[in-house]
Scaffold this motif. Sequence first.
Motif, PDB file in Angstrom:
ATOM      1  N   LEU A  24      -5.066  -7.852  -8.095  1.00  0.00           N
ATOM      2  CA  LEU A  24      -4.892  -9.065  -8.585  1.00  0.00           C
ATOM      3  C   LEU A  24      -3.654  -8.854  -9.565  1.00  0.00           C
ATOM      4  CD1 LEU A  24      -5.489 -11.884  -8.952  1.00  0.00           C
ATOM      5  CD2 LEU A  24      -6.824 -11.535 -10.945  1.00  0.00           C
ATOM      6  N   TYR A  25      -3.413  -7.893 -10.337  1.00  0.00           N
ATOM      7  CA  TYR A  25      -2.210  -7.633 -11.103  1.00  0.00           C
ATOM      8  C   TYR A  25      -1.016  -7.121 -10.186  1.00  0.00           C
ATOM      9  CZ  TYR A  25       0.665  -5.223 -14.321  1.00  0.00           C
ATOM     10  OH  TYR A  25       1.959  -4.882 -15.063  1.00  0.00           O
ATOM     11  N   CYS A  26      -1.369  -6.631  -9.070  1.00  0.00           N
ATOM     12  CA  CYS A  26      -0.052  -6.382  -8.240  1.00  0.00           C
ATOM     13  C   CYS A  26       0.499  -7.822  -7.677  1.00  0.00           C
ATOM     14  CB  CYS A  26      -0.526  -5.412  -7.132  1.00  0.00           C
ATOM     15  SG  CYS A  26       0.843  -4.901  -6.050  1.00  0.00           S
ATOM     16  N   PHE A  27      -0.564  -8.689  -7.321  1.00  0.00           N
ATOM     17  CA  PHE A  27      -0.358  -9.849  -6.660  1.00  0.00           C
ATOM     18  C   PHE A  27       0.505 -10.797  -7.659  1.00  0.00           C
ATOM     19  CE2 PHE A  27      -1.506 -14.441  -6.115  1.00  0.00           C
ATOM     20  CZ  PHE A  27      -0.949 -14.739  -4.929  1.00  0.00           C
ATOM     21  N   THR A  28      -0.110 -10.825  -8.845  1.00  0.00           N
ATOM     22  CA  THR A  28       0.715 -11.595 -10.080  1.00  0.00           C
ATOM     23  C   THR A  28       2.112 -11.013 -10.141  1.00  0.00           C
ATOM     24  OG1 THR A  28      -1.607 -11.915 -10.732  1.00  0.00           O
ATOM     25  CG2 THR A  28       0.316 -12.438 -12.423  1.00  0.00           C
ATOM     26  N   LEU A  40       6.914  -4.183 -11.817  1.00  0.00           N
ATOM     27  CA  LEU A  40       6.312  -3.919 -10.413  1.00  0.00           C
ATOM     28  C   LEU A  40       5.875  -2.461 -10.189  1.00  0.00           C
ATOM     29  CD1 LEU A  40       9.257  -5.779  -8.331  1.00  0.00           C
ATOM     30  CD2 LEU A  40       6.874  -6.178  -8.408  1.00  0.00           C
ATOM     31  N   VAL A  41       6.582  -1.704 -11.079  1.00  0.00           N
ATOM     32  CA  VAL A  41       6.299  -0.264 -10.909  1.00  0.00           C
ATOM     33  C   VAL A  41       4.848   0.003 -11.305  1.00  0.00           C
ATOM     34  CG1 VAL A  41       7.274   0.822 -12.599  1.00  0.00           C
ATOM     35  CG2 VAL A  41       6.865   2.361 -10.594  1.00  0.00           C
ATOM     36  N   SER A  42       4.553  -0.612 -12.589  1.00  0.00           N
ATOM     37  CA  SER A  42       3.339  -0.522 -13.088  1.00  0.00           C
ATOM     38  C   SER A  42       2.108  -1.296 -12.333  1.00  0.00           C
ATOM     39  CB  SER A  42       3.247  -0.965 -14.456  1.00  0.00           C
ATOM     40  OG  SER A  42       3.264  -2.568 -14.435  1.00  0.00           O
ATOM     41  N   ALA A  43       2.442  -2.308 -11.504  1.00  0.00           N
ATOM     42  CA  ALA A  43       1.481  -2.893 -10.780  1.00  0.00           C
ATOM     43  C   ALA A  43       1.073  -2.138  -9.664  1.00  0.00           C
ATOM     44  CB  ALA A  43       2.083  -4.356 -10.267  1.00  0.00           C
ATOM     45  N   SER A  44       2.233  -1.668  -8.967  1.00  0.00           N
ATOM     46  CA  SER A  44       1.837  -0.650  -7.843  1.00  0.00           C
ATOM     47  C   SER A  44       1.226   0.427  -8.119  1.00  0.00           C
ATOM     48  CB  SER A  44       3.358  -0.098  -7.382  1.00  0.00           C
ATOM     49  OG  SER A  44       4.100  -0.893  -6.889  1.00  0.00           O
ATOM     50  N   ALA A  73      -2.678  -0.465  -8.591  1.00  0.00           N
ATOM     51  CA  ALA A  73      -3.271  -0.950  -7.382  1.00  0.00           C
ATOM     52  C   ALA A  73      -3.593   0.007  -6.815  1.00  0.00           C
ATOM     53  CB  ALA A  73      -2.184  -1.890  -6.595  1.00  0.00           C
ATOM     54  N   VAL A  74      -3.135   1.429  -7.073  1.00  0.00           N
ATOM     55  CA  VAL A  74      -3.354   2.600  -6.080  1.00  0.00           C
ATOM     56  C   VAL A  74      -4.769   2.884  -6.192  1.00  0.00           C
ATOM     57  CG1 VAL A  74      -3.040   5.090  -5.698  1.00  0.00           C
ATOM     58  CG2 VAL A  74      -1.264   3.313  -5.805  1.00  0.00           C
ATOM     59  N   PRO A  75      -5.539   3.230  -7.478  1.00  0.00           N
ATOM     60  CA  PRO A  75      -6.739   3.193  -7.830  1.00  0.00           C
ATOM     61  C   PRO A  75      -7.593   2.480  -7.174  1.00  0.00           C
ATOM     62  CG  PRO A  75      -5.720   3.639  -9.838  1.00  0.00           C
ATOM     63  CD  PRO A  75      -4.804   3.041  -8.942  1.00  0.00           C
ATOM     64  N   SER A  76      -7.308   1.104  -6.955  1.00  0.00           N
ATOM     65  CA  SER A  76      -8.194  -0.008  -6.408  1.00  0.00           C
ATOM     66  C   SER A  76      -8.219   0.316  -4.743  1.00  0.00           C
ATOM     67  CB  SER A  76      -7.574  -1.391  -6.580  1.00  0.00           C
ATOM     68  OG  SER A  76      -7.725  -1.490  -7.912  1.00  0.00           O
TER      69      SER A  76
END
Length: 185
Positions: A79-83, A130-134, A137-140
């Motif tokens: 959801l954070y990556c999407f936002t 963007l890099v923090s969102a990426s 999302a990796v552990p998800s």
Amino acid sequence: MSGVIVSPVAGYLPAQPPLPTPSPFSFSVASTRWSSRPPVQTASLLLRFLALLFSFGSAFSLVALPSTNSKLKKYPGLLYCFTANILSVIYAAYQIFKNICDIAHRGICISDKASDYISFFFDQLAGYVLVSASSVAVPSIKQMEIRSSVWNASVASVCLSFASFIVYVLAAFLSGYKLCKRIMW
């Protein structure tokens, strides 16, 4: 004659002052063709378009599958990556609109000085988000079952989000160059 030899060619050629070399950053108000734009402005527009394309692709890949919407609620990293990608799409669309207005009307939207500062700050901010969102999302993705359609969409989203980050890094370098050029020269 007094012993001075004069070249016959020198009598026919008038003395001309050397022509000044135009700066690659100069702008002619009378011309609005793409070829009269400095390459920095064209490169900035291309980078903004690529950032828009990659961020939109990343956000779209997360919501394209019908089962993904429930997964976004289950995995907050996605959801954070999407936002983050939606915010990146909005910022890239604004920058494209501003660059096109600058090409058409030569900086009527925002002054060049303020625009350089705003672009430099927000390019770095967008890249960081963007890099923090990426990375969040990796552990998800690691918690999902491998090779499912949601897993594939999430991996594609993270890859496109990272590609968008790389484009924003290049845009931040370009914005920094324009800002330094404004301050130094």
